[in-house]
Design a protein around this motif. Structure first.
Motif, PDB file in Angstrom:
ATOM      1  N   TYR A   1      33.853  11.116  47.538  1.00 53.89           N
ATOM      2  CA  TYR A   1      32.800  11.885  47.191  1.00 53.89           C
ATOM      3  C   TYR A   1      31.505  11.019  46.787  1.00 53.89           C
TER       4      TYR A   1
ATOM      5  N   HIS B   1      29.593  19.401  54.648  1.00 53.19           N
ATOM      6  CA  HIS B   1      29.970  18.432  53.492  1.00 53.19           C
ATOM      7  C   HIS B   1      29.303  16.933  53.640  1.00 53.19           C
TER       8      HIS B   1
ATOM      9  N   THR C   1      29.751  14.491  51.001  1.00 48.98           N
ATOM     10  CA  THR C   1      29.726  15.400  49.784  1.00 48.98           C
ATOM     11  C   THR C   1      30.894  16.068  49.634  1.00 48.98           C
ATOM     12  N   ALA C   2      32.138  15.918  50.524  1.00 45.77           N
ATOM     13  CA  ALA C   2      33.302  16.684  50.337  1.00 45.77           C
ATOM     14  C   ALA C   2      33.686  16.301  49.185  1.00 45.77           C
ATOM     15  N   MET C   3      34.036  17.389  48.361  1.00 48.91           N
ATOM     16  CA  MET C   3      34.717  16.967  46.841  1.00 48.91           C
ATOM     17  C   MET C   3      36.029  16.299  47.046  1.00 48.91           C
TER      18      MET C   3
ATOM     19  N   ARG D   1      34.467  14.736  40.456  1.00 50.33           N
ATOM     20  CA  ARG D   1      34.502  15.234  41.886  1.00 50.33           C
ATOM     21  C   ARG D   1      35.311  14.357  42.692  1.00 50.33           C
TER      22      ARG D   1
ATOM     23  N   ASP E   1      27.129  19.674  46.533  1.00 50.28           N
ATOM     24  CA  ASP E   1      27.583  19.584  47.878  1.00 50.28           C
ATOM     25  C   ASP E   1      26.529  20.093  48.958  1.00 50.28           C
TER      26      ASP E   1
END
Length: 341
Positions: free
Chosen positions: A67, A332, A61-63, A35, A312
């Motif tokens: 992350y 995110h 939590t954005a890939m 990730r 996410d």
């Protein structure tokens, strides 16, 4: 058997044990590792700007790169570029000048920690957690920190879950586990062996609110805590994960509106402390399993999983008076704290 074969077996066993210990399978573990290995899917700003001005601090939590790390956006531009710093957290809470990071350290034997950092990223204090990180709050003046961890289970919908909720001062003093405090329910001192506490929210450097749950009866209470007398006094039933409004007049919380155990459904609600009246914010129809935060006296914030994307989440906003519909606040993102510098 060759040395290489033995090494491969040991390596495979280690990965399998890691998956069992952390709840992540072998494939899931590699996905987790991947990730943060690509370019971020969101626009980022200079990390040097992360603690500047009025802002929202959260877990990114954005890939891609960054992350799971601590991030911030400008309060007046929550959809704008985010400044991401190096600290990785499962849960974060912040005030001006400091932030607290709850972290799971994966390994053959997982470790769980809480760490207080200053805004320059320097570690101030660190202490172990009893289990999987769940909730964290820092007091308005930045002197007290509350943490909740799952000793057994991994969610509040798990049958037979057990929590450990503790309070620390930012100068390193341990104010103890809430299970060691005196619990007063309906005016009588009780000492149930099946009690759990979670979701602290601070009033000042002495007083706080929290959830007390009795597993045999399934009853949850809003309790008022006093650090000087080490007491917890019941205020109302059916209140989980309280969050005190900026003006100190209301509690935002999650209320069970249907189901039980693994099928439980929580809906945001607001309680007026003076009258005890409760408004359920049923404009939000999704299941909100989070400790709500306040954007301001009129608006609440909470995290929800992004549908169809494991790992996410997004932060949503909702009017505290029940008007209007939920709105996407930060994509995110997870575990928001509003900080006014």
């Amino acid at each position: 058997m060759t040395d290489r074969s033995k090494w491969l077996i040991v390596a495979l066993a280690s990965v399998l044990l890691l998956g069992v210990a952390t709840g992540v399978g072998v494939i899931g573990w590699y996905q987790y590792q991947a990730r943060g290995s690509a370019a971020s899917t969101v626009q980022t700003a200079s990390p040097a700007d992360w603690a500047t001005g009025d802002r929202v601090v959260f877990r990114n939590t954005a890939m891609g790169e960054g992350y799971g790390q601590v991030a911030s956006v400008r309060l007046d531009d929550p959809g704008g570029p985010r400044a991401v710093i190096a600290q990785a957290c499962d849960r974060v809470t912040a005030t001006d000048g400091r932030f607290v990071c709850l972290r799971s350290e994966r390994g053959i034997v997982p470790r769980y920690t809480a760490t207080l950092f200053d805004d320059d990223g320097r570690e101030v204090e660190s202490w172990p957690l009893a289990g999987i990180p769940s909730r964290a709050r820092i007091s308005p003046d930045g002197t007290l920190i509350a943490t909740t961890a799952f000793v057994t289970g991994h969610s509040y919908a798990t049958v037979g879950f057990s929590t450990a909720t503790t309070v620390h001062t930012t100068d390193g003093r341990d104010e103890g586990n809430l299970e060691d405090y005196t619990l007063v329910v309906d005016g009588e001192v009780v000492a149930p062996v099946d009690r759990n506490y979670w979701g602290v929210t601070f009033v000042d450097d002495v007083t706080f609110y929290a959830t007390a749950g009795l597993t045999t009866t399934g009853t949850t209470y809003l309790v008022r805590g006093d650090l000087e007398t080490r007491t917890l006094t019941s205020i109302a039933e059916d209140v989980e994960c309280p969050s005190l409004s900026p003006d100190g007049s209301r509690i935002a919380f999650k209320r069970v509106t249907s189901g039980s155990g693994p099928t439980v459904h929580w809906t945001p609600a607001i309680m007026d402390l003076a009258s005890g009246s409760v408004r359920v914010l049923d404009a939000e129809t999704r299941n909100v399993d989070d400790q709500i935060a306040w954007l301001d006296d009129d608006t609440i914030l909470y995290g929800l999983p992004r549908e169809g994307v494991a790992g996410d989440t997004d932060v949503w906003s909702l009017a505290a008076d029940g008007s209007g519909a939920p709105e996407l606040f930060i994509e995110h993102a997870w575990s928001p704290s509003v900080v006014r510098g």
